[in-house]
Design an enzyme around this catalytic site. Sequence first.
Site, PDB file in Angstrom:
ATOM      1  N   ASP A 259     -96.434 116.441  58.783  1.00  0.00           N
ATOM      2  CA  ASP A 259     -97.244 117.666  58.653  1.00  0.00           C
ATOM      3  C   ASP A 259     -96.403 118.894  59.037  1.00  0.00           C
ATOM      4  OD1 ASP A 259     -99.473 119.270  58.347  1.00  0.00           O
ATOM      5  OD2 ASP A 259    -100.532 118.528  60.126  1.00  0.00           O
TER       6      ASP A 259
ATOM      7  N   GLY B 124     -97.312 107.231  62.313  1.00  0.00           N
ATOM      8  CA  GLY B 124     -96.515 107.916  63.322  1.00  0.00           C
ATOM      9  C   GLY B 124     -97.358 108.186  64.563  1.00  0.00           C
TER      10      GLY B 124
HETATM   11  N1  AR6 Z   1     -90.819 112.647  55.161  1.00  0.00           N
HETATM   12  C1  AR6 Z   1     -91.437 111.448  55.032  1.00  0.00           C
HETATM   13  N2  AR6 Z   1     -92.030 110.813  56.066  1.00  0.00           N
HETATM   14  C2  AR6 Z   1     -91.995 111.423  57.270  1.00  0.00           C
HETATM   15  C3  AR6 Z   1     -91.382 112.671  57.488  1.00  0.00           C
HETATM   16  C4  AR6 Z   1     -90.776 113.294  56.355  1.00  0.00           C
HETATM   17  N3  AR6 Z   1     -90.181 114.478  56.445  1.00  0.00           N
HETATM   18  N4  AR6 Z   1     -91.524 112.992  58.810  1.00  0.00           N
HETATM   19  C5  AR6 Z   1     -92.184 111.986  59.406  1.00  0.00           C
HETATM   20  N5  AR6 Z   1     -92.470 111.026  58.473  1.00  0.00           N
HETATM   21  P1  AR6 Z   1     -96.938 111.282  61.288  1.00  0.00           P
HETATM   22  P2  AR6 Z   1     -99.735 110.369  61.372  1.00  0.00           P
HETATM   23  C6  AR6 Z   1     -93.154 109.739  58.646  1.00  0.00           C
HETATM   24  O1  AR6 Z   1     -96.845 111.235  62.758  1.00  0.00           O
HETATM   25  O2  AR6 Z   1     -99.352 109.146  62.102  1.00  0.00           O
HETATM   26  C7  AR6 Z   1     -99.315 115.296  62.922  1.00  0.00           C
HETATM   27  O3  AR6 Z   1     -99.122 116.023  64.098  1.00  0.00           O
HETATM   28  C8  AR6 Z   1     -93.229 109.158  60.049  1.00  0.00           C
HETATM   29  O4  AR6 Z   1     -92.001 108.546  60.404  1.00  0.00           O
HETATM   30  O5  AR6 Z   1     -96.346 112.446  60.583  1.00  0.00           O
HETATM   31  O6  AR6 Z   1    -100.681 110.259  60.209  1.00  0.00           O
HETATM   32  C9  AR6 Z   1    -100.599 115.678  62.202  1.00  0.00           C
HETATM   33  O7  AR6 Z   1    -100.906 117.046  62.342  1.00  0.00           O
HETATM   34  C10 AR6 Z   1     -94.359 108.149  59.879  1.00  0.00           C
HETATM   35  O8  AR6 Z   1     -93.844 106.947  59.285  1.00  0.00           O
HETATM   36  O9  AR6 Z   1     -98.485 111.207  60.783  1.00  0.00           O
HETATM   37  C11 AR6 Z   1    -101.607 114.817  62.869  1.00  0.00           C
HETATM   38  O10 AR6 Z   1    -102.062 115.382  64.079  1.00  0.00           O
HETATM   39  C12 AR6 Z   1     -95.273 108.821  58.845  1.00  0.00           C
HETATM   40  O11 AR6 Z   1     -94.509 109.899  58.283  1.00  0.00           O
HETATM   41  C13 AR6 Z   1    -100.842 113.549  63.168  1.00  0.00           C
HETATM   42  O12 AR6 Z   1     -99.477 113.937  63.258  1.00  0.00           O
HETATM   43  C14 AR6 Z   1     -96.541 109.411  59.457  1.00  0.00           C
HETATM   44  O13 AR6 Z   1     -96.292 109.927  60.747  1.00  0.00           O
HETATM   45  C15 AR6 Z   1    -100.959 112.545  62.049  1.00  0.00           C
HETATM   46  O14 AR6 Z   1    -100.340 111.356  62.450  1.00  0.00           O
END
Ligand code: AR6
Length: 185
Positions: A46, A131
């Site tokens: 995000d 994540g």
């Molecule tokens: N490209 C692709 N995947 C990514 C990237 C990127 N640039 N960066 C991280 N990931 P998360 P969630 C992966 O934490 O668990 C936020 O604060 C990461 O390694 O981004 O759904 C929101 O505002 C993981 O495998 O999302 C919410 O509050 C995946 O993306 C909360 O985090 C998801 O990790 C959402 O948590």
Amino acid sequence: MCASETHTGSKALARMEVVEGDITRMAVDAIVNAANSSLLGGGGVDGAIHRAAGPELLAECRTLGGCPTGEARITGAYRLPATYVIHTVGPVWQGGDRGEAELLAACYHNSLEQARQKGVRTIAFPAISCGVYRYPVMEAARIAVREVREFLERHALPETVYLVCFGPEVCRAYRRALEEIQEGR
Ligand code: AR6
């Protein structure tokens, strides 16, 4: 659904691709954001999407009034190479008996439905909830692959779905989930 939109299961799997990398770099019609229900930005993917898209994305998100868990909302992509950002809110993992699997499945389905309605041909998903929200990666990968396949079996659009993995652990899980589904397990 019209007849021309019907696809076989094997064709649906051929329209799904696992790629390792940064979703903000993907030149596709739509990228999906793993947002929170405020839609006002955060960390993880995000944060990366908002940084790369620029402040206009946050300005548009402010007009949406948030998004409940499991649903999806679509915006422009501004400075990103994509055309649209589809914001979906994954469930926080709480042990598995709080409807997490259904909510995660709904994220994939509702994001694909938003994309289809805009005529999106190519779409990239991150590993929603894997994540900060701590969803077990293998379980999440199985849900992602199953939901995407079911949708593609019923619809001609999107044509291609990229499952974007940030790091080898997620990549391994997706590849295993795809193998399982190909072998009918
Ligand atoms: N490209 C692709 N995947 C990514 C990237 C990127 N640039 N960066 C991280 N990931 P998360 P969630 C992966 O934490 O668990 C936020 O604060 C990461 O390694 O981004 O759904 C929101 O505002 C993981 O495998 O999302 C919410 O509050 C995946 O993306 C909360 O985090 C998801 O990790 C959402 O948590």
